[in-house]
Structures are given as C-alpha cells and as structure tokens.
Design a protein around this motif. Sequence first.
Motif, PDB file in Angstrom:
ATOM      1  N   SER A   1      -0.888  15.487   3.220  1.00 44.75           N
ATOM      2  CA  SER A   1      -1.818  14.447   2.238  1.00 44.75           C
ATOM      3  C   SER A   1      -1.853  15.174   0.870  1.00 44.75           C
ATOM      4  O   SER A   1      -1.705  16.436   0.490  1.00 44.75           O
TER       5      SER A   1
ATOM      6  N   ASN B   1       0.685  -1.172  -0.028  1.00 44.30           N
ATOM      7  CA  ASN B   1       0.100   0.006   0.070  1.00 44.30           C
ATOM      8  C   ASN B   1       0.825   1.294  -0.083  1.00 44.30           C
ATOM      9  O   ASN B   1       0.417   2.312   0.364  1.00 44.30           O
TER      10      ASN B   1
ATOM     11  N   VAL C   1       4.207   7.668  -0.656  1.00 42.15           N
ATOM     12  CA  VAL C   1       3.091   7.697  -0.051  1.00 42.15           C
ATOM     13  C   VAL C   1       2.489   6.593   0.509  1.00 42.15           C
ATOM     14  O   VAL C   1       2.399   5.732  -0.178  1.00 42.15           O
ATOM     15  N   GLU C   2       1.622   6.631   1.354  1.00 40.91           N
ATOM     16  CA  GLU C   2       0.686   5.419   1.815  1.00 40.91           C
ATOM     17  C   GLU C   2      -0.619   5.619   1.056  1.00 40.91           C
ATOM     18  O   GLU C   2      -1.226   6.634   1.455  1.00 40.91           O
ATOM     19  N   LEU C   3      -0.645   4.794   0.403  1.00 40.65           N
ATOM     20  CA  LEU C   3      -1.938   4.911  -0.621  1.00 40.65           C
ATOM     21  C   LEU C   3      -3.283   4.608   0.081  1.00 40.65           C
ATOM     22  O   LEU C   3      -3.623   3.846   1.059  1.00 40.65           O
ATOM     23  N   SER C   4      -4.345   5.542   0.099  1.00 40.75           N
ATOM     24  CA  SER C   4      -5.356   5.744   0.737  1.00 40.75           C
ATOM     25  C   SER C   4      -6.538   4.918  -0.058  1.00 40.75           C
ATOM     26  O   SER C   4      -7.624   4.431   0.623  1.00 40.75           O
ATOM     27  N   ASP C   5      -6.354   4.731  -1.417  1.00 39.41           N
ATOM     28  CA  ASP C   5      -7.468   4.209  -2.155  1.00 39.41           C
ATOM     29  C   ASP C   5      -6.945   3.514  -3.378  1.00 39.41           C
ATOM     30  O   ASP C   5      -6.501   4.090  -4.456  1.00 39.41           O
TER      31      ASP C   5
ATOM     32  N   SER D   1      -3.946   9.438  -4.298  1.00 33.81           N
ATOM     33  CA  SER D   1      -4.018   9.977  -2.994  1.00 33.81           C
ATOM     34  C   SER D   1      -3.503   8.998  -1.940  1.00 33.81           C
ATOM     35  O   SER D   1      -3.501   7.850  -1.811  1.00 33.81           O
ATOM     36  N   GLY D   2      -3.141  10.054  -0.876  1.00 40.22           N
ATOM     37  CA  GLY D   2      -2.655   9.374   0.651  1.00 40.22           C
ATOM     38  C   GLY D   2      -1.712  10.214   1.269  1.00 40.22           C
ATOM     39  O   GLY D   2      -1.688  11.428   1.028  1.00 40.22           O
ATOM     40  N   GLU D   3      -1.147   9.799   2.372  1.00 37.71           N
ATOM     41  CA  GLU D   3      -0.097  10.504   3.272  1.00 37.71           C
ATOM     42  C   GLU D   3       1.021  10.417   2.783  1.00 37.71           C
ATOM     43  O   GLU D   3       1.674   9.381   2.512  1.00 37.71           O
TER      44      GLU D   3
END
Length: 126
Positions: free
Chosen positions: A50, A22, A103-107, A74-76
């Motif tokens: 973000s 992720n 990035v830590e993927l959010s989706d 998207s992500g942090e």
Amino acid sequence: MAKVIEGLYYAESHEYVRVEGNIGYVGITDYAQEQLGNVVYVDTPEVGDSVAAGEEFGAVESVKAASDLISPVSGEVLEVNEALADAPELVNEDAFNNWIIKVELSDLSELDNLLNAEAYSNLCGE
C-alpha cells in the motif's frame, strides 16, 4: 525547458499521476529527472504494497543525488515497471512514458490536492 503534459496530476514533490478510471500511473516528472541527472537506480515497492498520499514509496538514485519518491495518491500497488530495474535511464529518456508504479486508487478525491499542468509549470518556474 522541462516538458509538462496536460491532463496529468502533479505533486509539489515532482511526481505525477496519470489517471485511467481508478488506476493511477505514478512516476517522476521531466523536471525532476532533469534536476537529478543520469538515473542509475530506481527503488520501488512490491506489488501488493500500500502507498499513501504524501508518504515515501521508494527512491530514485542518480550520479548526482538520491531522491525519495513521495506518492501523490493512496492505494495498492498493482504493478511495478520492471523495465526500470535493468534500464533506469529510461526515466531520463522519457519520464512520462516510463512510470514507476501502477496503483489502484483508494480515494479519488485526493486528486483535488494535486496541481494541474499550468500550476506545476508555475511551480517549476518554466
């Protein structure tokens, strides 16, 4: 001819993301660095910021032009490639090994909106 690597995801705005679980490593493509010329500065977000797919997260400046960086995902922001602060020309030397942000993927489903290597090569007219 610009290098395109199989297994990466590409945005039409010439950013790539390499996905490991992720985590996404985001940078500009070889084609993009060729178009820009000698990179002299990379403007990055802060760790903890973000980013949103399709939104600006920084810029790359070259002797010829400045170009906004558009996040393909998207992500942090977990990490910023600090080496680029002192040596932005690393992007020219090897765009794919010198990612800009991690990035830590959010989706993960957002990856479905990106191009594969073949489609990106076609976009670039290679």
